[in-house]
Design a protein around this motif. Structure first.
Motif, PDB file in Angstrom:
ATOM      1  N   ASP A 623      10.565   6.494 -10.591  1.00  0.00           N
ATOM      2  CA  ASP A 623      10.281   7.163  -9.316  1.00  0.00           C
ATOM      3  C   ASP A 623       8.780   7.245  -9.065  1.00  0.00           C
ATOM      4  OD1 ASP A 623      12.968   7.482  -8.909  1.00  0.00           O
ATOM      5  OD2 ASP A 623      13.037   9.578  -9.558  1.00  0.00           O
ATOM      6  N   LYS A 624       8.026   7.616 -10.102  1.00  0.00           N
ATOM      7  CA  LYS A 624       6.569   7.738  -9.949  1.00  0.00           C
ATOM      8  C   LYS A 624       5.932   6.380  -9.666  1.00  0.00           C
ATOM      9  CE  LYS A 624       6.183  12.177 -10.822  1.00  0.00           C
ATOM     10  NZ  LYS A 624       5.764  13.127  -9.751  1.00  0.00           N
ATOM     11  N   GLU A 625       6.430   5.332 -10.322  1.00  0.00           N
ATOM     12  CA  GLU A 625       5.897   3.988 -10.073  1.00  0.00           C
ATOM     13  C   GLU A 625       6.160   3.562  -8.630  1.00  0.00           C
ATOM     14  OE1 GLU A 625       7.836   1.759 -13.107  1.00  0.00           O
ATOM     15  OE2 GLU A 625       6.188   1.982 -14.558  1.00  0.00           O
ATOM     16  N   SER A 626       7.374   3.870  -8.122  1.00  0.00           N
ATOM     17  CA  SER A 626       7.701   3.529  -6.733  1.00  0.00           C
ATOM     18  C   SER A 626       6.810   4.294  -5.762  1.00  0.00           C
ATOM     19  CB  SER A 626       9.170   3.844  -6.458  1.00  0.00           C
ATOM     20  OG  SER A 626      10.014   3.069  -7.268  1.00  0.00           O
ATOM     21  N   GLN A 627       6.590   5.582  -6.057  1.00  0.00           N
ATOM     22  CA  GLN A 627       5.727   6.386  -5.186  1.00  0.00           C
ATOM     23  C   GLN A 627       4.303   5.855  -5.182  1.00  0.00           C
ATOM     24  OE1 GLN A 627       6.095  10.560  -6.330  1.00  0.00           O
ATOM     25  NE2 GLN A 627       8.329  10.361  -6.473  1.00  0.00           N
ATOM     26  N   LEU A 628       3.825   5.437  -6.365  1.00  0.00           N
ATOM     27  CA  LEU A 628       2.461   4.903  -6.453  1.00  0.00           C
ATOM     28  C   LEU A 628       2.338   3.601  -5.666  1.00  0.00           C
ATOM     29  CD1 LEU A 628      -0.371   5.186  -7.685  1.00  0.00           C
ATOM     30  CD2 LEU A 628       0.447   3.882  -9.663  1.00  0.00           C
ATOM     31  N   GLU A 629       3.361   2.737  -5.782  1.00  0.00           N
ATOM     32  CA  GLU A 629       3.351   1.476  -5.040  1.00  0.00           C
ATOM     33  C   GLU A 629       3.335   1.733  -3.536  1.00  0.00           C
ATOM     34  OE1 GLU A 629       6.104  -2.548  -4.422  1.00  0.00           O
ATOM     35  OE2 GLU A 629       6.737  -0.958  -5.794  1.00  0.00           O
ATOM     36  N   ALA A 630       4.156   2.696  -3.097  1.00  0.00           N
ATOM     37  CA  ALA A 630       4.200   3.016  -1.667  1.00  0.00           C
ATOM     38  C   ALA A 630       2.875   3.610  -1.195  1.00  0.00           C
ATOM     39  CB  ALA A 630       5.353   3.994  -1.393  1.00  0.00           C
ATOM     40  N   ALA A 631       2.258   4.451  -2.033  1.00  0.00           N
ATOM     41  CA  ALA A 631       0.982   5.063  -1.655  1.00  0.00           C
ATOM     42  C   ALA A 631      -0.113   4.006  -1.528  1.00  0.00           C
ATOM     43  CB  ALA A 631       0.596   6.121  -2.690  1.00  0.00           C
ATOM     44  N   PHE A 632      -0.165   3.052  -2.480  1.00  0.00           N
ATOM     45  CA  PHE A 632      -1.151   1.970  -2.396  1.00  0.00           C
ATOM     46  C   PHE A 632      -0.922   1.116  -1.146  1.00  0.00           C
ATOM     47  CE2 PHE A 632      -2.318   2.262  -7.031  1.00  0.00           C
ATOM     48  CZ  PHE A 632      -3.684   2.359  -6.819  1.00  0.00           C
ATOM     49  N   ALA A 633       0.351   0.804  -0.854  1.00  0.00           N
ATOM     50  CA  ALA A 633       0.661  -0.019   0.318  1.00  0.00           C
ATOM     51  C   ALA A 633       0.240   0.692   1.597  1.00  0.00           C
ATOM     52  CB  ALA A 633       2.156  -0.332   0.345  1.00  0.00           C
ATOM     53  N   ARG A 634       0.501   2.000   1.664  1.00  0.00           N
ATOM     54  CA  ARG A 634       0.121   2.766   2.846  1.00  0.00           C
ATOM     55  C   ARG A 634      -1.397   2.838   2.976  1.00  0.00           C
ATOM     56  NH1 ARG A 634       0.670   3.829   7.911  1.00  0.00           N
ATOM     57  NH2 ARG A 634       0.450   6.012   8.519  1.00  0.00           N
ATOM     58  N   TRP A 635      -2.096   3.010   1.848  1.00  0.00           N
ATOM     59  CA  TRP A 635      -3.553   3.089   1.890  1.00  0.00           C
ATOM     60  C   TRP A 635      -4.142   1.773   2.386  1.00  0.00           C
ATOM     61  CZ3 TRP A 635      -7.621   0.621  -0.635  1.00  0.00           C
ATOM     62  CH2 TRP A 635      -8.871   1.251  -0.517  1.00  0.00           C
ATOM     63  N   GLU A 636      -3.575   0.642   1.913  1.00  0.00           N
ATOM     64  CA  GLU A 636      -4.060  -0.667   2.349  1.00  0.00           C
ATOM     65  C   GLU A 636      -3.826  -0.864   3.846  1.00  0.00           C
ATOM     66  OE1 GLU A 636      -3.150  -2.932  -1.914  1.00  0.00           O
ATOM     67  OE2 GLU A 636      -1.984  -3.399  -0.114  1.00  0.00           O
ATOM     68  N   THR A 637      -2.675  -0.393   4.339  1.00  0.00           N
ATOM     69  CA  THR A 637      -2.380  -0.525   5.770  1.00  0.00           C
ATOM     70  C   THR A 637      -3.385   0.254   6.607  1.00  0.00           C
ATOM     71  OG1 THR A 637      -0.023  -0.786   5.317  1.00  0.00           O
ATOM     72  CG2 THR A 637      -0.630  -0.111   7.539  1.00  0.00           C
ATOM     73  N   LEU A 638      -3.615   1.511   6.223  1.00  0.00           N
ATOM     74  CA  LEU A 638      -4.549   2.346   6.979  1.00  0.00           C
ATOM     75  C   LEU A 638      -5.974   1.821   6.865  1.00  0.00           C
ATOM     76  CD1 LEU A 638      -3.120   5.873   6.047  1.00  0.00           C
ATOM     77  CD2 LEU A 638      -2.817   4.626   8.187  1.00  0.00           C
ATOM     78  N   GLU A 639      -6.325   1.288   5.697  1.00  0.00           N
ATOM     79  CA  GLU A 639      -7.662   0.714   5.492  1.00  0.00           C
ATOM     80  C   GLU A 639      -7.881  -0.473   6.422  1.00  0.00           C
ATOM     81  OE1 GLU A 639     -11.403   0.275   3.360  1.00  0.00           O
ATOM     82  OE2 GLU A 639      -9.911   1.876   3.450  1.00  0.00           O
ATOM     83  N   ALA A 640      -6.816  -1.316   6.558  1.00  0.00           N
ATOM     84  CA  ALA A 640      -6.930  -2.485   7.430  1.00  0.00           C
ATOM     85  C   ALA A 640      -7.097  -2.066   8.891  1.00  0.00           C
ATOM     86  CB  ALA A 640      -5.692  -3.371   7.268  1.00  0.00           C
ATOM     87  N   LEU A 641      -6.338  -1.049   9.310  1.00  0.00           N
ATOM     88  CA  LEU A 641      -6.450  -0.563  10.690  1.00  0.00           C
ATOM     89  C   LEU A 641      -7.824   0.032  10.949  1.00  0.00           C
ATOM     90  CD1 LEU A 641      -2.945   1.148  11.142  1.00  0.00           C
ATOM     91  CD2 LEU A 641      -3.723  -0.970  12.179  1.00  0.00           C
ATOM     92  N   LEU A 642      -8.347   0.719   9.962  1.00  0.00           N
ATOM     93  CA  LEU A 642      -9.643   1.374  10.124  1.00  0.00           C
ATOM     94  C   LEU A 642     -10.769   0.361  10.260  1.00  0.00           C
ATOM     95  CD1 LEU A 642     -10.806   4.274  10.133  1.00  0.00           C
ATOM     96  CD2 LEU A 642     -11.233   4.010   7.695  1.00  0.00           C
ATOM     97  N   ASN A 643     -10.586  -0.802   9.618  1.00  0.00           N
ATOM     98  CA  ASN A 643     -11.650  -1.809   9.610  1.00  0.00           C
ATOM     99  C   ASN A 643     -11.536  -2.809  10.750  1.00  0.00           C
ATOM    100  OD1 ASN A 643     -12.811  -0.731   7.300  1.00  0.00           O
ATOM    101  ND2 ASN A 643     -11.499  -1.947   5.931  1.00  0.00           N
ATOM    102  N   GLU A 644     -10.520  -2.663  11.596  1.00  0.00           N
ATOM    103  CA  GLU A 644     -10.375  -3.622  12.713  1.00  0.00           C
ATOM    104  C   GLU A 644     -11.484  -3.434  13.744  1.00  0.00           C
ATOM    105  OE1 GLU A 644      -6.490  -3.182  14.318  1.00  0.00           O
ATOM    106  OE2 GLU A 644      -5.581  -4.499  12.857  1.00  0.00           O
TER     107      GLU A 644
END
Length: 644
Positions: A623-644
Motif C-alpha cells: 500500500d505504501k509503495e502504491s501511495q508513493l508511486e501515485a504521489a511521485f506521478a502527481r508531483w511530476e504532473t503538477l511540475e510539468a504544468l507549472l513549467n509550461e
C-alpha cells in the motif's frame, strides 16, 4: 408451516412467531422465501400445511415494496385511503373544507353537511385527527399531488398510509431501496421510536445493524431465530456452519464405511446384521434429503488493457441548469485504480457529475481532462439495458454462445452459472426474474465487456448480503478505476478509497475514504445544516425536472468504450498549488515509512511472528509503495504544468 412452489419446499415444517414491540429482520439468500414469508404473515398467501394464529384485535399493515406507478391524488387522500371507506369520507371532508375557504355556495355547504353527518354516524372524527397527526409527524405536504413527489417522499407517504391504521405489526419489504442517505437515516430514526412490532427485509447492512433486535434466518427450508444484532449473528452463524461441516464430514465417512461393508463377499452377506442393514437404509435416505448450502456467485470482470495513470482531471469546473448551480468550481484528480464513491441526495446532480467526468457534458467554466485508453462498462440502476421480453441467455450476448473473460473462453450457460443462473432459469424471459436476479443479470452483462473504468449506478439494490460481499471483494481487487453512485453506507465504507460528496446545493467536495471517513472529515457546518427540501411541492417539481435532464446526461455504453477528450488546463489552480506544495512532505513521510518497514522485515524474528502479522506487514508495504508511486506521478504532473 410447510410451503412449496416446486421440488424443494420453501418452508419445511418451519415455525415463526412475533413478539410485541420487537424489530425482526429476515435474512437469507435470494430465492429462500423472505418476501413469501412476509406474505404468509400478512395473510396474502396461505401455507400448504401448518397453522397461522393471529391474536384477536391484532392489526397487520405492510409498506409496499414498489411505489405504484398509477397512484394519484393528494397526499391526504393517499394516506386516508389506508382507512378504507371511512378514509374516503375523511378525504372528502378535507377537500370540501378547502373549497369553502374560497367558494362558499349552498351546494358546497350542503355537501359539507352531508359528509359531516356520515362521519358522525361512523364515529370517524378520531380517525380524521389521526390522519392530521401522522401528516404532521412525518412532515408531509397534505395537499401536494402524490404523483409529483420524489421517490423518497412517495415512500414516506406510503409509510404514513400504513401507520395511520395503527398496526400492531408493520411489515417492510426492502424499505430503503432507491432512497438517498438522508431519507434512509430519517426512516431509521423514525422506526426506532414507533410503538409496534417491525418485521423487515433489507440489503442495507448499516440499516439492519442499527434497527434489528432479532435476526430470523431462512436457510434451506428452515427458520432459525437469533436473539442478537446483525454483527453477533454473523459470528455465531459462521460457528454453526463450521460445526455443520464437521458433522456432515463424519456422517459421510460413516456412510462410506457402511457402503463398503454391504458390498463385501457372500460370507459377509450371510452373517450380516439385519438391523445394521436397516440403519444403512436410513443413512442413505438422510443423505439424499440433505440440502447443501447454496453456492456462491463467481463474479469476474473482463479487464481491458490498462488506462493511463491519470484517468480524469477536473479543474475549477462549474455547471448549472437555469438559475440552479449544481457544481461550483470543483477540482479533482482520479488516478488509475481509484475507487470513487459519489454521495448526495436524490436530485442533487450526481448523474450530471458523471456526465462531466466523462466528457459527455461540457462544463460551463473550468476544464476536464480525460486520460488515454479509457474503456467504460456502465451499470444502470434502471436496468434499461435489459429487454424484458428476451430470454436471460440472450441478455448477455446476442450474437454468440460464448464469452471470453480475461483470455478464457466460456460457454454462455457456464458463464451464467457463475452468476447463479441454472440452465432452466437462463432460458426464461427476463420479466420472470426477481429484482435480485435482474441485478445479477445486469452485472453479468456489464462484466462481460472489456473495461478499465467501471461506472456503477446503485449496484446494490435487491442483492443478498452474500452477493454484496462478493461484489465488494471483486471491486477492491479490480485493477481498473471505479465510479460508484450508492446510498449503501456499508458498501461505500468497504470499497471506496475516496468520495466526492454534494455537501450542499452547488457545493461539491472530495474526501479520502468512504462514508464514515467523510462524516469525520467534513466541516462542522455541513453536518448541522439540512438542505433536503423534497417535502415542498415546488422543490419537488424542480428536482424532477433536473432528474429528467440528468438522465439524458448519463453516459450510455458505446461500442468502442472511448470518451471524448476536452481542453487542457494551462496553469495550476489554487487547490493544485496547495497540493503541489504539500507533496514533498507527503513523499518524505512515505519514504520514511517504507524504510521503517524494510528494517522491520530485515529483522531475524520477523518471519517467526506468525502468518497473520507477516501478511499484514506485506500488505502495508504494498500500500505504501502504491501511495508513493501515485504521489511521485502527481508531483511530476503538477511540475510539468507549472513549467509550461
Amino acid at each position: 408451516m410447510t410451503l412449496s412452489f416446486g421440488a424443494a419446499p420453501l418452508f419445511d415444517k418451519a415455525t415463526f412467531q412475533i413478539e410485541p414491540n420487537e424489530r425482526v429482520c429476515i435474512v437469507g439468500r435470494n430465492g429462500e422465501g423472505k418476501s413469501t414469508l412476509l406474505k404468509v404473515v400478512e395473510g396474502a398467501i396461505q401455507a400448504d400445511g401448518g397453522t397461522r394464529i393471529v391474536q384477536d384485535g391484532v392489526k397487520i399493515a405492510k409498506l409496499q415494496q414498489e411505489v405504484p406507478h398509477d397512484m394519484t391524488g393528494s397526499v391526504f387522500h393517499v394516506i386516508a385511503s389506508g382507512l378504507g371507506n371511512l378514509g374516503s369520507l375523511i378525504e372528502q371532508f378535507h377537500h370540501i373544507s378547502h373549497q369553502l375557504q374560497t367558494d362558499y355556495t349552498d351546494e358546497i355547504m350542503e355537501a359539507f353537511s352531508e359528509v359531516q353527518q356520515q362521519i358522525d354516524n361512523q364515529n370517524g372524527w378520531e380517525l380524521n385527527q389521526k390522519v392530521d397527526t401522522i401528516i404532521s409527524k412525518l412532515e408531509l405536504p397534505a395537499d401536494a399531488e402524490f404523483s409529483n413527489l420524489s421517490g423518497g417522499m412517495k415512500r414516506r407517504v406510503l409509510l404514513a398510509q400504513a401507520l395511520v391504521q395503527e398496526p400492531d405489526i408493520l411489515l417492510l419489504d426492502e424499505p430503503t431501496n432507491h432512497l438517498d442517505i438522508p431519507s434512509i437515516q430519517w426512516l431509521e430514526g423514525f422506526l426506532k421510536n414507533i410503538r409496534c412490532s417491525l418485521v423487515f427485509i433489507t440489503h442495507d447492512r448499516a440499516f439492519l445493524q442499527a434497527l434489528a433486535t432479532r435476526i430470523v434466518e431462512l436457510d434451506r427450508g428452515k427458520i432459525a431465530s437469533w436473539q442478537c444484532d446483525y454483527q453477533t449473528y454473523l459470528q455465531r452463524k459462521e460457528e454453526v456452519l463450521e460445526a455443520e461441516s464437521k458433522q456432515n464430514a463424519l456422517f459421510d465417512k460413516k456412510l462410506a464405511q457402511e457402503e463398503v461393508w454391504i458390498r463385501q463377499g457372500v460370507k459377509a452377506r450371510r452373517t450380516r446384521n439385519e438391523g445394521r442393514v436397516r440403519e444403512l437404509e436410513k443413512l442413505r435416505l438422510e443423505h439424499q434429503a440433505r440440502r447443501g448450502v447454496q453456492g456462491t456467485a463467481n463474479l469476474q470482470v473482463n479487464r481491458a488493457a490498462n488506462s493511463g495513470k491519470q484517468v480524469i482531471e477536473m479543474d475549477e469546473v462549474s455547471f448549472g441548469w437555469g438559475n440552479r448551480t449544481i457544481i461550483d468550481q470543483f477540482s479533482c484528480m482520479i488516478m488509475r485504480g481509484d475507487k470513487v464513491g459519489i454521495i448526495g441526495e436524490n436530485g442533487c446532480g450526481k448523474s450530471t457529475l458523471i456526465g462531466l467526468l466523462l466528457g459527455k457534458t461540457q462544463p460551463q467554466t473550468g476544464h476536464v481532462k480525460i486520460g488515454t485508453n479509457i474503456q467504460i462498462a456502465y451499470f444502470d440502476q434502471h436496468r434499461a439495458q435489459l429487454d424484458e421480453s428476451k430470454p436471460v441467455v440472450e441478455s448477455v450476448l446476442e450474437e454468440s454462445d460464448h464469452v471470453e473473460i480475461n483470455g478464457q473462453r466460456k460457454h454462455i450457460m457456464s458463464y451464467l452459472a457463475d452468476f447463479l443462473f441454472t440452465p432452466e432459469r437462463a432460458r426464461q424471459p427476463v420479466k420472470s426474474l426477481s429484482g435480485g436476479e435482474r441485478n445479477r443479470l445486469l452485472l453479468a452483462r456489464v462484466f462481460s465487456k472489456p473495461s478499465n473504468l467501471l461506472i456503477l449506478d446503485e449496484p446494490t439494490n435487491d442483492l443478498d448480503v452474500e452477493t454484496l460481499e462478493l461484489l465488494e471483494d471483486l471491486l477492491m481487487n479490480y485493477q481498473g478505476t471505479v465510479l460508484i453512485v450508492s446510498h449503501d453506507r456499508a458498501f461505500l465504507n468497504n470499497v471506496c478509497t475516496s468520495s466526492i460528496v454534494f455537501d450542499a446545493p452547488g457545493v461539491v467536495n472530495e474526501y479520502v475514504g468512504g462514508y464514515d471517513d467523510w462524516l469525520r472529515q467534513r466541516p462542522a457546518h455541513f453536518g448541522k445544516q439540512s438542505f433536503n427540501k423534497l417535502n415542498k411541492e415546488a422543490e419537488t417539481k424542480a428536482l424532477e425536472k433536473t432528474d429528467a435532464i440528468e438522465q439524458a446526461a448519463i453516459p450510455a455504453p458505446t461500442d468502442s468504450g472511448q470518451v471524448t477528450k476536452t481542453s487542457k488546463p494551462k496553469k495550476l489552480s489554487f487547490k493544485d498549488q496547495r497540493e503541489y506544495d504539500a507533496l514533498p512532505v507527503e513523499i518524505d513521510a512515505l519514504e520514511k515509512a517504507l524504510r521503517a518497514l524494510a528494517e522491520q522485515m530485515n529483522a531475524a524474528e520477523f518471519y517467526q511472528s506468525g502468518e497473520e502479522k507477516i501478511q499484514a506487514t506485506l500488505k502495508t508495504l504494498a500500500d505504501k509503495e502504491s501511495q508513493l508511486e501515485a504521489a511521485f506521478a502527481r508531483w511530476e504532473t503538477l511540475e510539468a504544468l507549472l513549467n509550461e
